[in-house]
Design a protein around this motif. Structure first.
Motif, PDB file in Angstrom:
ATOM      1  N   ALA A 154       0.831  -1.211   0.000  1.00 51.70           N
ATOM      2  CA  ALA A 154       0.000   0.000   0.000  1.00 51.70           C
ATOM      3  C   ALA A 154       0.864   1.258   0.000  1.00 51.70           C
ATOM      4  O   ALA A 154       0.620   2.201  -0.771  1.00 51.70           O
ATOM      5  CB  ALA A 154      -0.925  -0.004   1.211  1.00 51.70           C
ATOM      6  N   ALA A 155       1.901   1.268   0.850  1.00 47.88           N
ATOM      7  CA  ALA A 155       2.784   2.440   0.915  1.00 47.88           C
ATOM      8  C   ALA A 155       3.560   2.614  -0.389  1.00 47.88           C
ATOM      9  O   ALA A 155       3.695   3.743  -0.906  1.00 47.88           O
ATOM     10  CB  ALA A 155       3.754   2.297   2.086  1.00 47.88           C
ATOM     11  N   GLY A 156       4.046   1.504  -0.946  1.00 43.13           N
ATOM     12  CA  GLY A 156       4.771   1.590  -2.218  1.00 43.13           C
ATOM     13  C   GLY A 156       3.896   2.075  -3.348  1.00 43.13           C
ATOM     14  O   GLY A 156       4.330   2.883  -4.185  1.00 43.13           O
ATOM     15  N   ALA A 157       2.633   1.602  -3.381  1.00 44.78           N
ATOM     16  CA  ALA A 157       1.705   2.038  -4.422  1.00 44.78           C
ATOM     17  C   ALA A 157       1.394   3.527  -4.288  1.00 44.78           C
ATOM     18  O   ALA A 157       1.294   4.245  -5.300  1.00 44.78           O
ATOM     19  CB  ALA A 157       0.419   1.220  -4.351  1.00 44.78           C
ATOM     20  N   TYR A 158       1.251   4.002  -3.030  1.00 46.38           N
ATOM     21  CA  TYR A 158       0.981   5.431  -2.815  1.00 46.38           C
ATOM     22  C   TYR A 158       2.141   6.278  -3.331  1.00 46.38           C
ATOM     23  O   TYR A 158       1.930   7.276  -4.040  1.00 46.38           O
ATOM     24  CB  TYR A 158       0.746   5.706  -1.332  1.00 46.38           C
ATOM     25  N   VAL A 159       3.357   5.887  -2.988  1.00 43.12           N
ATOM     26  CA  VAL A 159       4.536   6.648  -3.431  1.00 43.12           C
ATOM     27  C   VAL A 159       4.664   6.612  -4.946  1.00 43.12           C
ATOM     28  O   VAL A 159       4.959   7.637  -5.585  1.00 43.12           O
ATOM     29  CB  VAL A 159       5.814   6.079  -2.766  1.00 43.12           C
ATOM     30  N   LEU A 160       4.406   5.452  -5.542  1.00 43.18           N
ATOM     31  CA  LEU A 160       4.504   5.326  -6.999  1.00 43.18           C
ATOM     32  C   LEU A 160       3.473   6.204  -7.701  1.00 43.18           C
ATOM     33  O   LEU A 160       3.813   6.959  -8.632  1.00 43.18           O
ATOM     34  CB  LEU A 160       4.316   3.866  -7.403  1.00 43.18           C
ATOM     35  N   LEU A 161       2.198   6.121  -7.239  1.00 45.10           N
ATOM     36  CA  LEU A 161       1.144   6.929  -7.862  1.00 45.10           C
ATOM     37  C   LEU A 161       1.380   8.420  -7.622  1.00 45.10           C
ATOM     38  O   LEU A 161       1.095   9.247  -8.500  1.00 45.10           O
ATOM     39  CB  LEU A 161      -0.217   6.511  -7.309  1.00 45.10           C
ATOM     40  N   ALA A 162       1.886   8.763  -6.440  1.00 45.23           N
ATOM     41  CA  ALA A 162       2.190  10.168  -6.158  1.00 45.23           C
ATOM     42  C   ALA A 162       3.282  10.672  -7.090  1.00 45.23           C
ATOM     43  O   ALA A 162       3.211  11.800  -7.605  1.00 45.23           O
ATOM     44  CB  ALA A 162       2.612  10.335  -4.700  1.00 45.23           C
ATOM     45  N   GLY A 163       4.299   9.852  -7.318  1.00 45.32           N
ATOM     46  CA  GLY A 163       5.370  10.243  -8.241  1.00 45.32           C
ATOM     47  C   GLY A 163       4.863  10.449  -9.657  1.00 45.32           C
ATOM     48  O   GLY A 163       5.241  11.415 -10.335  1.00 45.32           O
ATOM     49  N   ILE A 164       3.995   9.542 -10.112  1.00 42.32           N
ATOM     50  CA  ILE A 164       3.407   9.696 -11.451  1.00 42.32           C
ATOM     51  C   ILE A 164       2.580  10.970 -11.521  1.00 42.32           C
ATOM     52  O   ILE A 164       2.613  11.706 -12.515  1.00 42.32           O
ATOM     53  CB  ILE A 164       2.547   8.464 -11.797  1.00 42.32           C
ATOM     54  N   SER A 165       1.823  11.253 -10.441  1.00 43.28           N
ATOM     55  CA  SER A 165       0.973  12.456 -10.419  1.00 43.28           C
ATOM     56  C   SER A 165       1.801  13.730 -10.443  1.00 43.28           C
ATOM     57  O   SER A 165       1.422  14.717 -11.093  1.00 43.28           O
ATOM     58  CB  SER A 165       0.082  12.436  -9.174  1.00 43.28           C
ATOM     59  N   VAL A 166       2.910  13.738  -9.713  1.00 39.97           N
ATOM     60  CA  VAL A 166       3.775  14.927  -9.679  1.00 39.97           C
ATOM     61  C   VAL A 166       4.255  15.275 -11.082  1.00 39.97           C
ATOM     62  O   VAL A 166       4.374  16.462 -11.442  1.00 39.97           O
ATOM     63  CB  VAL A 166       4.973  14.689  -8.731  1.00 39.97           C
ATOM     64  N   VAL A 167       4.509  14.267 -11.902  1.00 38.07           N
ATOM     65  CA  VAL A 167       4.962  14.495 -13.272  1.00 38.07           C
ATOM     66  C   VAL A 167       3.795  14.817 -14.199  1.00 38.07           C
ATOM     67  O   VAL A 167       3.885  15.702 -15.064  1.00 38.07           O
ATOM     68  CB  VAL A 167       5.728  13.261 -13.794  1.00 38.07           C
ATOM     69  N   SER A 168       2.655  14.126 -14.002  1.00 40.92           N
ATOM     70  CA  SER A 168       1.561  14.189 -14.981  1.00 40.92           C
ATOM     71  C   SER A 168       0.590  15.338 -14.764  1.00 40.92           C
ATOM     72  O   SER A 168       0.142  15.965 -15.731  1.00 40.92           O
ATOM     73  CB  SER A 168       0.791  12.862 -14.956  1.00 40.92           C
ATOM     74  N   ILE A 169       0.221  15.614 -13.512  1.00 38.73           N
ATOM     75  CA  ILE A 169      -0.821  16.618 -13.256  1.00 38.73           C
ATOM     76  C   ILE A 169      -0.448  18.004 -13.779  1.00 38.73           C
ATOM     77  O   ILE A 169      -1.310  18.708 -14.329  1.00 38.73           O
ATOM     78  CB  ILE A 169      -1.180  16.643 -11.755  1.00 38.73           C
TER      79      ILE A 169
END
Length: 685
Positions: free
Chosen positions: A383-398
């Motif tokens: 869960a923590a790894g998925a949160y960090v991964l999705l957050a990283g993708i969002s920081v680049v994409s949003i």
């Protein structure tokens, strides 16, 4: 001895004893192909209903029980049809019922938390044109279907992973009640007993009769709505002057049904707010035209009466939200302090619905449910790894989706979002009230003020609101569903997978449904689909970037008075509840009063009619009213709501209603008759 008799009494009333002989299906067996098909169909169905409510008044009642009832009916129909054909599928269990209900609600809730009637429309050119400020391209973003889907996928799934590690603390350690989730679980459990199945069958029959009546009533009304101001929805029930003040019954089955579901005090609050604002305040402020504001301003200008309407309602909403946010934060902190530091006092001063007589010895139900709940774990590291991964993708994409937001803004948002998600999930467990919109409004102020209008602070604030609401809302929904799963012995793993699938469906279905409405109707007009909260959210963003100097004369004073009034009402209600005063059930809701300040009174009349119907029914036949009123209300909402699908298709095909039913005053009617006479006698003078 007394404790032993109490334990025996609890065993006698045990829910799980009734299901003890049933084999508990594995988590993978609780998710079936038929459950996914039914979930997708019901998710689409309810998404249209939620979207219509979101774009009209912005008031969306809980549809959890309706989803559970419809899921039970459709799955039973599926299995019965196969059995008649000689095919005997796996039995339909309460665990599968819970999985379907969870998937459906997580799908349809995106139609609300996705911000289609709030921050998404608040960015649009159509809403921006109703304001005098910040109409430049940097502060306007037109909705795009692909961009909406991408944004929702980025923000919605992050919320799921942000709260998963805390599920055991919320459900097992703190024993939070989550009233809606618990009520849905009890309903599902009752369906799968012999007597409950019979009652469910009767409820479904009533629901579909109500659904059919509502649908065909909407179809009938459509034939008479050929133009603006036409049809039963514009009927001046209380006279022409009241109609001009937006006091009329618009024959909406949807809001009669909503009124039957909402508590009496909420409907009373809406009516009271309508009377105070449209009956007294706005006529008084309009009498100051030319003195307090320029008489030549258009009605939509924020420097005129529209500014008073929007910002006074915002002040009340923020006052109510700030009080409840502060109260829940204080209560949450104190409750956590008691449970962690002083367990003896925590037991003596229970919270979140824990009975004072509860002992350390768990009942059979609690032991059985805890065992199942802890069996299929979702690893915290994943869960923590998925949160960090999705957050990283969002920081680049949003920042590519909304250019006004920079990567550092997204980083800050994702850093504080888990804290807000926990606070909101905990508060929802205590009060059954999600404050995700309050966190969103807070994000509008903070990000809008820090970026400024010159750099697109309006859109940036609204986008940050969407990011925060998406994370916070899905997190509280997930824990609420975990509570339902806990009470129905549904595996947390299957619940989480169901929530993920429902969220994925919602991220596709809701934008498509919104796009149908957006292309078929002129969203944002006072007629039809006014989307009042889109204007309010843009007004909040403008307030954040421009400050108070943009308000019309004396508007700030009015805002301050009503802000303090909202806090005073909330404080009085909280004190009355804590001290058990008899008047606690008669104190209005400040938030309920604020909604019609801007929108008008027509839907409040409908909702009060719904309350009146329920009250009279409860007096004449309390048992049947208690059993069937939710089904009747759900049918009224669903029938009128689903009519929006064929009506949208007709509008897209340019098929218009054939007639216009319109009521004129006697004076206007004389002018119309004279005009028609001149058409029949062109040579006459």
């Amino acid at each position: 001895m007394m404790e032993g008799s109490e334990a025996a009494a609890r065993e006698a009333l045990s829910t799980e004893k009734a299901f003890e002989r049933e084999k508990l299906p594995a988590w993978s067996e609780q998710i079936t192909v038929r459950s996914l098909v039914v979930s997708a169909a019901l998710g689409l169905f309810l998404s249209f209903i939620v979207m219509k409510l979101n774009l009209t008044s912005g008031i969306v009642p809980s549809l959890n029980m309706s989803a559970g009832l419809l899921a039970f009916f459709l799955m039973k129909t599926w299995t019965s049809a196969l059995e008649r054909c000689g095919v005997f599928p796996k039995p339909f269990t309460r665990q599968e019922n819970t999985v379907v209900q969870t998937c459906v609600i997580s799908c349809s809730s995106i139609a609300f938390s996705g911000g289609f009637g709030t921050y998404i429309l608040g960015m649009s050119k159509k809403i921006a044109e109703g304001f005098d400020e910040a109409k430049t391209s940097i502060n306007v973003e037109e909705p795009s279907l692909g961009r909406l889907i991408a944004f929702l996928f980025l923000v919605s799934f992050v919320g799921l992973f942000s709260i998963v590690p805390l599920r055991k603390i919320m459900i097992i350690s703190y024993k939070l009640t989550y009233p809606s989730g618990s009520a849905t679980a009890h309903l599902i459990n009752s369906f799968h007993t012999p007597q409950g199945a019979m009652n469910a069958k009767q409820q479904v029959s009533i629901l579909f009769k109500s659904f059919a009546a509502s649908f065909f009533w909407s179809l009938f009304q459509w034939f008479y709505s050929a133009g603006a101001g036409c049809g039963f929805s514009s009927f001046p029930t209380f006279g022409m002057e009241a109609y001009r003040r937006r006091f009329y019954f618009d024959f909406s089955a949807t809001y009669v049904g909503v009124g039957m579901i909402c508590p009496y005090i909420i409907n009373f609050s809406l009516l009271l707010g309508s009377i105070v604002s449209w009956g007294f305040m706005w006529p008084y402020i309009e009498s100051k035209r030319g003195s307090w504001y320029d008489a030549e301003l258009p009605r939509s200008s924020l420097h005129g009466v529209n500014g008073y309407q929007i910002f006074i309602s915002i002040a009340m909403i923020i006052g109510d939200g700030l009080f409840n946010f502060s109260t829940i934060l204080i209560r949450t902190s104190y409750d956590m302090y008691l449970k962690r530091r002083r367990p003896a006092e925590a037991a003596a001063k229970p919270f979140a619905g824990i009975d004072c007589s509860e002992r350390q010895v768990l009942s059979f139900d609690d032991r059985r449910r805890t065992q199942v709940f802890l069996k299929d774990q979702i690893p915290t590291s994943i869960a923590a790894g998925a949160y960090v991964l999705l957050a990283g993708i969002s920081v680049v994409s949003i920042p590519h989706i909304f250019r006004q937001l920079k990567p550092k803004h997204v980083v800050w948002a994702y850093a504080v979002a888990p804290v807000f998600a926990f606070c909101n999930a905990y508060g929802t467990g205590l009060t059954d009230w999600s404050l995700s919109s309050s966190y969103g409004k807070l994000a509008i102020f903070i990000f809008g003020a820090s970026i400024g209008a010159r750099d697109g602070g309006v859109v940036a604030g609204l986008a940050a609101c969407g990011l925060m609401m998406g994370i916070v809302s899905t997190a509280s929904d997930l824990i609420q569903d975990f509570k339902t799963g806990y009470l129905t012995l549904t595996s947390p793993r299957s619940m989480f997978v169901s929530q993920v699938m429902g969220t994925g469906l919602g991220c596709i279905i809701s934008p498509v449904v919104f796009w149908i409405f957006y292309k078929a109707y002129d969203i944002g007009l006072d007629e039809g689909y006014p989307a009042p909260y889109a204007k309010i959210y843009r007004g909040i963003a403008l307030l954040g970037v421009n400050g108070w100097n943009q308000l019309p004369k004396y508007c700030l004073r009015f805002c301050l008075v009503f802000f303090l009034l909202a806090i005073a009402i909330c404080a009085l209600k909280e004190v009355a509840k804590q001290r058990n005063w008899w008047l606690q059930d008669y104190i209005p809701s400040a938030l309920g009063m604020a909604v019609p300040f801007f929108l008008g009174s027509f839907f409040t009349i409908d909702m009060c009619v719904g309350s009146l119907v329920l009250y009279l029914w409860s007096k004449s036949d309390p048992m049947r009213a208690h059993m069937f009123a939710p089904a009747v209300a759900s049918g009224l909402i669903c029938g009128d709501g689903i009519w929006s699908l064929p009506s949208s298709i007709l509008a897209l095909l340019n098929i218009n209603p054939p007639m216009c039913l319109r009521v004129f005053s006697a004076e206007t009617n004389d002018h119309v008759e004279e005009f028609l006479w001149t058409l029949r006698n062109p040579g006459a003078t």
